[in-house]
Design a protein around this motif. Structure first.
Motif, short mmCIF file in Angstrom:
data_model
loop_
_atom_site.label_atom_id
_atom_site.label_comp_id
_atom_site.label_asym_id
_atom_site.label_seq_id
_atom_site.Cartn_x
_atom_site.Cartn_y
_atom_site.Cartn_z
N SER A 115 0.81 -1.21 0.00
CA SER A 115 0.00 0.00 0.00
C SER A 115 0.85 1.26 0.00
O SER A 115 0.32 2.36 -0.01
CB SER A 115 -0.93 0.01 1.22
N PHE A 116 2.18 1.11 0.06
CA PHE A 116 3.07 2.26 0.07
C PHE A 116 4.02 2.16 -1.13
O PHE A 116 5.23 2.05 -0.98
CB PHE A 116 3.87 2.34 1.37
N GLU A 117 3.46 2.19 -2.31
CA GLU A 117 4.28 2.12 -3.50
C GLU A 117 5.02 3.45 -3.68
O GLU A 117 4.42 4.52 -3.54
CB GLU A 117 3.41 1.85 -4.72
N PRO A 118 6.32 3.42 -3.96
CA PRO A 118 7.04 4.68 -4.16
C PRO A 118 6.56 5.39 -5.42
O PRO A 118 6.22 4.76 -6.42
CB PRO A 118 8.51 4.22 -4.27
N VAL A 119 6.54 6.70 -5.33
CA VAL A 119 6.17 7.49 -6.51
C VAL A 119 7.33 7.57 -7.49
O VAL A 119 7.13 7.82 -8.68
CB VAL A 119 5.70 8.90 -6.10
N SER A 120 8.54 7.35 -6.98
CA SER A 120 9.71 7.32 -7.86
C SER A 120 10.83 6.55 -7.17
O SER A 120 10.92 6.52 -5.94
CB SER A 120 10.18 8.74 -8.22
N PHE B 27 8.26 8.48 -1.39
CA PHE B 27 6.87 8.16 -1.09
C PHE B 27 6.13 9.44 -0.75
O PHE B 27 6.71 10.36 -0.16
CB PHE B 27 6.77 7.20 0.10
N GLU B 28 4.87 9.48 -1.07
CA GLU B 28 4.00 10.59 -0.66
C GLU B 28 2.84 9.99 0.13
O GLU B 28 2.02 9.24 -0.42
CB GLU B 28 3.47 11.38 -1.86
#
Length: 370
Positions: free
Chosen positions: A29-34, A50-51
């Motif tokens: 549920s905490f996929e990195p944005v980059s 992460f955001e």
């Protein structure tokens, strides 16, 4: 030993693979944005951005050491950046002040042109709406005013006789009474000191009264209006940095088998051996109990390791106890291996023996009296 090493290495690889899967699942549920991989001073550096919402614990983002593309990455640091958002709305406040009079020119000075606003997290500056100013009296009292009316008339009379002067006259719509009279000689009789004509100056006056309501004080109200805003943290950007080290490969082995895996397997083997030794000793330990009259339970006073080949118990060390009767309990696995065997019991005096009999149940118990 090679076979055992191969088994442990395989187990280590399976454990690592299982742990990595769990980590990925935990952080699904905490996929990195980059994700960015760069080399800094010859050291591969992996950053994951992460955001997240402000109420999420950033500790959940930190991963245990992991391998990727032949490198072993370890956590180095985490950077945080708050992303602020501002919510704006129109606000209004009504202000009341005492006024010196009911005139707008006298009242407007009671209100400053701007007013600070702070409520429910919203802040800003409101402007005075001059058109909204209203003045009201705070109370009234009755005042009586007097209005004097005075008329002066002159009369030329033959005699200075008051009765010849009118007692009342009409003026200003009122009947005014005679309130003052003065005489003066106008002409004398020829060759005589006797006045021939008298001039009478008459004053007529009257005071009337009226009442009116007068305001005791004034209170003014005015409205301040304007746009206010509330700044809050909408999200938080976390940048997690990992540094990597090349995973060494032992010569002559499968490249997929690393030193770390072998070290892990060796440690696991040592741990397994220690567990087996501990369980073996635990299974071969006899417990010696005495009955506690005061507490009405059996207390353990001694534990001894019993060999299967030469079973022996040394109870001579317990001669200092007041108790003379002891209960010895053997664990089920040890007792089954000792069925039909003679256990030598040292008591410090005459030696005793006990032959283990067949039993049904979990543990085997017998009594020893010293």
């Amino acid at each position: 030993m090679p076979l055992l090493a191969a088994l442990f290495i395989g187990a280590a690889g399976a454990v690592q693979e299982s742990e990595q899967v769990l980590l990925d699942g935990d952080k699904a549920s905490f996929e990195p944005v980059s994700t960015e991989l760069v080399e800094i001073n010859g050291v591969p550096t992996l950053t994951k951005t992460f955001e997240l919402a402000p109420d999420i614990d950033p500790a959940l983002l930190r991963e245990e050491p992991f391998s990727q593309d032949g490198y072993w990455y370890r956590y180095q640091r985490m950077d945080k950046a708050d992303q602020e958002i501002t919510d704006k709305k129109q606000a209004e406040e009504t202000v009341t002040a005492d006024a010196p009079s009911g005139e707008l020119a006298d009242v407007i000075g009671q209100f400053p042109a701007t007013r600070p606003y702070s409520k429910d997290g919203y802040t800003g500056e409101l402007l005075l709406d001059v058109q909204s100013i209203q003045v009201e009296a705070t109370g009234y009292s009755t005042v009586t005013d007097s209005h004097p009316h005075t008329v002066t008339k002159t009369y030329e009379l033959a005699y200075n006789d008051r009765s010849l002067v009118p007692e009342k006259v009409q003026a200003d719509g009122l009947t005014l009474p005679l309130t003052g009279l003065s005489w003066s000689e106008t002409k004398n009789v020829e060759d005589s000191d006797v006045p021939a004509v008298w001039t009478a100056t008459a004053t007529y006056s009257k005071t009337t009264y009226t009442t009116r309501e007068v305001a005791d004080g004034y209170r003014a109200t005015a409205a301040y209006r304007g746009e206010v805003g509330k700044t809050s943290i909408g999200s938080v950007v976390y940048t997690v940095t990992y540094t990597g080290n090349k995973i060494p490969v032992l010569p002559g082995l499968d490249p997929d088998i690393t030193v770390l895996q072998i070290a892990f397997a060796a440690g696991l083997a040592v741990l397994l051996i220690l567990v087996l030794i501990w369980r073996y000793i635990r299974w071969h330990t006899a417990r010696v109990y005495v009955y506690n009259e005061e507490r009405r339970i059996h207390d353990v006073v001694n534990r001894q390791y019993v060999r299967v080949r030469t079973p022996k118990l040394r109870l001579s060390a317990l001669q200092g106890h007041e108790e003379t009767e002891y209960t010895v309990i053997l664990r089920k696995r040890l007792a089954k291996r000792l069925v039909g065997r003679d256990i030598a019991i040292e008591t410090g005096g005459e030696g005793q023996h006990h032959v283990v009999e067949s039993f049904v149940g979990s543990d085997y118990a017998f009594q020893v009296r010293i």
